[in-house]
Design an enzyme around this catalytic site. Structure first.
Site, PDB file in Angstrom:
ATOM      1  N   ASP A 403       0.848  -1.190   0.000  1.00  0.00           N
ATOM      2  CA  ASP A 403       0.000   0.000   0.000  1.00  0.00           C
ATOM      3  C   ASP A 403       0.889   1.247   0.000  1.00  0.00           C
ATOM      4  OD1 ASP A 403      -2.292   1.509   0.065  1.00  0.00           O
ATOM      5  OD2 ASP A 403      -2.959   0.838   2.038  1.00  0.00           O
ATOM      6  N   GLU A 406       2.395   4.893  -4.252  1.00  0.00           N
ATOM      7  CA  GLU A 406       2.310   5.762  -5.441  1.00  0.00           C
ATOM      8  C   GLU A 406       3.642   6.457  -5.793  1.00  0.00           C
ATOM      9  OE1 GLU A 406      -1.270   4.423  -4.165  1.00  0.00           O
ATOM     10  OE2 GLU A 406       0.004   5.711  -2.950  1.00  0.00           O
ATOM     11  N   ASP A 477      -9.011   3.610  -2.203  1.00  0.00           N
ATOM     12  CA  ASP A 477      -9.866   4.062  -1.097  1.00  0.00           C
ATOM     13  C   ASP A 477     -11.203   4.593  -1.596  1.00  0.00           C
ATOM     14  OD1 ASP A 477      -7.794   3.342   0.500  1.00  0.00           O
ATOM     15  OD2 ASP A 477      -7.077   5.365   0.874  1.00  0.00           O
TER      16      ASP A 477
END
Length: 787
Positions: A403, A406, A477
């Site tokens: 997670d 990015e 999300d």
């Protein structure tokens, strides 16, 4: 502009064109795949998405004309003009993809934006030119698909997107141009022909699909090379197969990863985890996986455990294993800046972190506070990170959840000039940003494979084209809104078309508070999504299947059990995904291209080729219109036979998801189970829906790589309708897995047969309602149901 064409040189499958102002290259990868390349930044491709590409043998003819060069294969004609304008035609010289003969001409935006912005209105910036641009002519009646997980409808015509992996937890809406993933690939469907374009550039890229001017569409980049692949179909399935031939295919997963998965931020301490696990078992709700979010770690330090919450990690995971649960733990890329913390110390000592332009390790902030970012573009770092997975494997962890990659950062985005080694081609953050999560996933995959010798389960939020080789993905999300449930269907369909066969959403929604109705409808979609994970956010209301009321719990139980019943069918679809690159969830036009009614269906989909799912995606709705494509279809719940190429109205109370089975389908199913491994999978039942059709069923040990050495079984069933009977030929095409089925059942749906023969010998049958069931040994046989 490259200017006038001077000359060209052919080297086998490659054509090198010399222009007044530079060089352009056309390379024939296969009869249907053509690469267009201009070496602006690098002389070679330097691709992160395409690895070990093999050139296929192709038939290539060339001809020079005064104003152009034509290159012809068995399937396409490529025409090259001055300024390296490149057009593509099919073999009959029908235009497919033509460069636009003109400059960009955006529509006029009128007015002073400052007054609107003063009220807080977000206004769109004027469209600007880019260093690299390819402008294509809009021929009319195009439909565009792909781009990964972008918001909006299935058809992307009229949309504008940017490829820049972005962590944005605000509610995702149709105007979003960026999200967590960058998949610079799209499919064009026009005039019953399809082609794809993969723009292999990791810098920030831009795709305008006729938004700024309906006469053209374009793709562009801030830097790098002009490097794109034209992939001709003519069918959509051919384009997906060609694209995944380039970028890689989703490997066959372990079967337990296809079961139901439960996640929350956070299940901690371990007593809370066991409370969740025990509820699944005592409530008779199947589940294979429980996730641990960031709170299992010691101060959010990756590759550590909080010994107060989980004082003996191996004993903890062993106990869950005895209950039939696998544990998947989150691992973020941010390494806490903390002298004495072994991961940080090793990274500093060996120069494993990204640096600023002066060579000093770059520091930002994420969950642990000040943190540094491993330079996954360096092979040494990927090897180091892969070795770190052993810490988790030794603790009994079965899979890794990547997670925040990015990469996310709390003190603003990473500056453009953060430095990366890039495997010998030093560069900055602008080039690595979009592949940071991709490279992290690759390192994680290789570590799990090395230390388990089983098919790795990696789930990642950020990725790039080609990540499907290493990881499953979810759409980030989302929120507990019906609008996000509605948006999930086209989002997952486009992810599948973009090579990501193994994908899903947070069932029930991650942020906000879910409702009983929303969870009931979402689990009906989740039953048919490749990744089936319920996930919710800290400080939201509980979202487990039993968290609301008995009715909601029963609906969850019903569809989770249906998922486990269909596991062998789903596993077969993943076999197809590895063989051909096909997605699990498919838009209807994938198999019904000749029917334009299927081109913009945003609210129904095919689960494989045989099952059509038309979920309810609106609050308060208990009926819906369903478009059935050509052929006959059976209502899964009632057995009613319906003719297709028309719209039917289906009543769908809160516990019913409209499901239809294509006539002639053969669907493998398993018996009830609470988790993979609870029972011996020594029996399979094939549900047969009257019609003509065939089916391939795949079987192996469901966890190792032994199938690559031939340890698998492949069964073929062929159904033909005769006047007085239905004939089924059962055969074994490949027999390499010795622990295969002991018996096979054939269930003829919705028909009470007068008698049944196996190899012309009448046999005993069982009748369940209107279904007729016969049992046979798994060997070549001919079964006749007399009707």
């Amino acid at each position: 502009m490259l200017g006038k064409m001077k000359e060209y040189l052919r080297r086998d499958n490659k054509f090198i064109f010399s222009f007044e102002n530079g060089e352009g290259i056309i390379e024939v990868i296969s009869d249907t795949i053509i690469n267009v390349f201009v070496p602006i930044k690098y002389k070679e491709h330097n691709s992160k998405a395409i690895e070990n590409l093999k050139i296929k043998e192709a038939s290539i003819l060339e001809k020079r004309f005064e104003d152009r060069v034509e290159i012809e294969t068995n399937d396409v004609v490529v025409v090259v003009y001055d300024n390296f304008k490149v057009d593509f035609y099919d073999k009959q010289r029908n235009p497919l993809c033509l460069d636009y003969d003109g400059e960009r001409s955006p529509f006029i935006r009128r007015g002073n934006t400052s007054i609107a912005e003063g009220e807080g209105i977000s206004t769109q910036a004027d469209f600007k030119p880019h260093k690299i641009e390819v402008i294509k002519k809009m021929l009319g009646d195009e439909y565009f698909y792909g781009f990964g997980e972008k918001t909006g409808h299935l058809n992307k015509k009229g949309y504008y997107y940017e490829m820049w992996n972005t962590d944005d937890p605000k509610p995702h809406v149709e105007s979003y141009t960026t999200l967590y993933k960058s998949i610079p690939f799209f499919i064009t469907l026009r005039d019953n022909k399809a082609f794809g374009i993969f723009f292999d550039n990791t810098f920030k890229t831009y795709f305008d699909m006729g938004k700024e001017n309906s006469s053209y569409y374009y793709f562009a980049a801030d830097d790098g090379n002009l490097d794109y692949y034209f992939i001709y179909g003519p069918k959509v399935v051919d384009v997906v197969e060609g694209y995944t031939y380039l970028t890689g295919r989703t490997p066959l997963p372990q079967m337990w990863t296809l079961g139901y998965q439960q996640c929350r931020w956070s299940y901690a301490p371990e007593s809370r985890v066991f409370e969740i696990a025990e509820n699944f078992r005592k409530r008779d709700i199947p589940c294979d996986v429980i996730y641990l979010d960031i709170d299992y770690m010691d101060g959010y330090r990756v590759f550590t455990w909080d010994k107060e919450k989980f004082n003996d990690p191996k004993a903890f995971t062993d106990r869950l294993k005895d209950m039939g649960f696998k544990v998947v733990t989150i691992i973020d890329p941010g390494v806490k800046k903390d002298k004495g913390y072994y991961v940080y110390d090793e990274g500093i000592e060996n120069g494993y972190f990204a640096t600023d332009k002066d060579g000093i390790p770059y520091v930002n902030e994420v969950w642990p506070g000040e943190a540094l970012y491993p330079d996954f573009s360096d092979e040494r770092v990927r090897i180091w990170w892969s070795e770190k997975q052993k810490v988790m494997i030794d603790s009994g962890v079965a899979g890794i959840w990547n997670d925040m990659n990015e990469p996310a950062s709390f003190r603003g985005p990473l500056p453009d000039d953060v430095q990366f080694k890039n495997d010998g081609f030093p560069t900055d953050h602008r080039e690595i940003h979009n592949v940071y999560g991709h490279l992290m996933s690759k390192a994680t995959y290789e570590g799990l494979k090395r230390y388990t010798n089983k098919r790795p389960f990696v789930i990642t939020r950020a990725c790039f084209a080609g990540t499907q080789k290493y990881s499953t993905v979810w759409t980030g999300d989302n929120h507990s809104f019906f609008e996000h449930l509605r948006m999930a269907v086209p989002m997952l369909l486009n992810l599948g078309l973009s090579g990501f066969a193994f994908c899903g959403t947070d069932v029930g929604g991650f942020q906000f508070d879910c409702t009983p109705e929303l969870l009931s409808r979402w689990v009906q979609v989740g039953c048919f999504t490749p990744l089936f994970r319920n996930h919710s956010c800290i400080h939201t209301r509980d979202q487990e299947p039993w968290a609301f009321d008995e009715k909601t719990e029963e609906i969850n139980r019903k569809y989770i059990k249906l998922r486990y019943k269909l596991l062998p069918y789903l596993y077969d679809l993943f076999y197809q995904a590895e063989e051909k690159g096909l997605p699990i969830m498919r838009p209807l036009f994938m198999h019904y291209m000749e029917d334009k009614n299927t081109y913009e269906l945003n609210d129904e989909f095919l689960f494989g080729e045989n099952i059509l799912v038309a979920p309810i995606l609106e609050q308060g709705k208990n009926f819906r219109a369903v478009y059935l494509p050509e052929g006959a279809w059976y209502d899964y719940w009632t057995g009613e036979r319906l003719e297709g190429r028309r719209v039917v109205v289906k009543n769908a109370p809160i516990d019913v998801c409209p499901i239809y089975i294509k006539a002639g389908s053969i669907i493998p199913t398993y018996k009830d189970m609470n988790y993979i491994g609870e029972i011996e999978l020594d029996e399979v039942e094939f549900e047969v829906y009257k019609g003509n059709g065939s089916y391939l069923h795949y079987e192996d040990d469901r966890e190792t790589f032994n199938y690559k050495e031939g340890e698998y079984n492949l069964y073929k069933l062929v159904q033909t309708e005769q006047k007085d009977f239905i004939n089924i030929d059962f055969s074994i095409l490949h027999k390499g897995y010795n622990k295969g089925y002991n018996k096979v059942k054939i269930r003829l749906k919705n028909i009470e047969a007068g008698k049944v023969t196996i190899d012309d010998v009448e046999v005993k049958v069982e009748v369940y309602g209107k279904d007729t069931v016969v049992t046979l040994e798994p060997k070549d046989s001919q079964i006749k149901f007399y009707i």
